[in-house]
Design an enzyme around this catalytic site. Structure first.
Site, PDB file in Angstrom:
ATOM      1  CG  ASP A  85      -1.865   1.139   1.287  1.00  0.00           C
ATOM      2  OD1 ASP A  85      -2.126   1.734   0.230  1.00  0.00           O
ATOM      3  OD2 ASP A  85      -2.368   1.460   2.387  1.00  0.00           O
TER       4      ASP A  85
ATOM      5  CD  GLU B 105      -4.861   1.110  -2.339  1.00  0.00           C
ATOM      6  OE1 GLU B 105      -5.051   0.243  -1.470  1.00  0.00           O
ATOM      7  OE2 GLU B 105      -5.113   2.305  -2.163  1.00  0.00           O
TER       8      GLU B 105
ATOM      9  CG  ASP C  90      -1.065   3.067   6.089  1.00  0.00           C
ATOM     10  OD1 ASP C  90      -1.241   3.857   5.177  1.00  0.00           O
ATOM     11  OD2 ASP C  90      -1.275   3.341   7.288  1.00  0.00           O
TER      12      ASP C  90
END
Lengths: 190, 190
Positions: A7, A68, A141
């Site tokens: 992420d 992501e 996260d």
């Protein structure tokens, strides 16, 4: 299949390694977060994140890196930093000849919670349950990075079938065009 | 001062090396463009650009890398790729402990043409004249990279003076706060 989920972020970059087994079996290998101080120079921060990612690639040897996909509807400054980190992470994977996959936040949410509009709390709750963790990964996260890896593992068989179907369709189209061309030439000659 | 200017992009990444001399003296050392095929995987494209940038850093040994600051008002897809390239370029510089500076397109335009709203054609024309080149650098990305380097060289003395003034102002503010605190403590004790 072992996947490193990332992420991306400059202040906090979530990292999660997940092993995929038979069917929907998944197991958490490692989870954490790379932090860089906001007062540091941008290029030093990118270097720091890059070094942590390289350490994780060396330590856990994933076969795929899932990142992501960044969208720019949010804060412009944050998004640019996030995109820069995602570029640096993809580069680290490419250097090791590892395939890189990008998944959107809604694909990740849908994969782990069944809904593309689940909130951060729901994603954390679901990923904790799916991986049978004793406690919820923190910060969010880190949980997101694990969710990305699980999303990639669960979507991979479908993605492979889709790629195969597309390749087959492209070949059929090529054959069809070749037959049309041959027919046209035969008509001209006759 | 030798500067590598980079106009980041996935399809075309402009590269320009400029030497700064006395006053406003500038000389073109090298100019070119790194191209990657749009049909390639994103991570392979980032690796390809990164490798070309590393070759330029090795070949020309710049002291500073100046990169165009990316804004997200344009096409979302393009901007993300551009930001990812800028991250990869900043990383290559940080790995060599080179300082990285970001300049906005309008700073670059203003530096070389006197107007922040000059168009691409005007920037190319001006940079060709400023560097005394026999012909205009092509494509526009290559010209932009040279303009970035010149912008950095011309702004550097001002940027250094500004940083010095800001550091001095911060110190004065710290001293002032310390004096106020001491005065308040003296009042309380009396």
């Amino acid at each position: 299949m072992r996947v490193l989920g990332v992420d991306p972020g400059l202040t906090r970059c979530g990292l999660g390694v997940v092993d995929g087994g038979r069917g929907r079996e998944v197991a958490c290998v490692a989870v954490g977060v790379a932090r860089t101080p906001p007062e540091d120079e941008l290029s030093s921060r990118l270097l720091a994140v890059s070094e942590v990612v390289e350490q994780w690639l060396d330590a856990h040897r994933p076969e795929v890196v899932a990142i992501e996909r960044v969208f720019s509807q949010h804060n412009v400054r944050t998004v640019m930093g996030t995109a820069q980190v995602s570029g640096v992470v993809a580069l680290a994977a490419a250097r090791r000849k590892l395939p890189v996959a990008f998944h959107t936040p809604s694909e990740v949410k849908a994969a782990v919670s069944g809904s593309g509009r689940a909130d951060k709390r729901q994603v954390t709750m679901m990923i904790t349950k799916i991986l049978g963790l004793a406690e919820a990964p923190k910060p969010a996260d880190a949980a997101d990075a694990l969710a990305l890896a699980v999303c990639h593992i669960w979507r991979a068989p479908m993605a492979a079938r889709l790629a195969e179907a597309e390749a087959r369709a492209a070949e059929l189209a090529r054959n069809h065009r070749a037959r049309l061309k041959a027919a046209a030439q035969a008509t001209r000659r006759s």
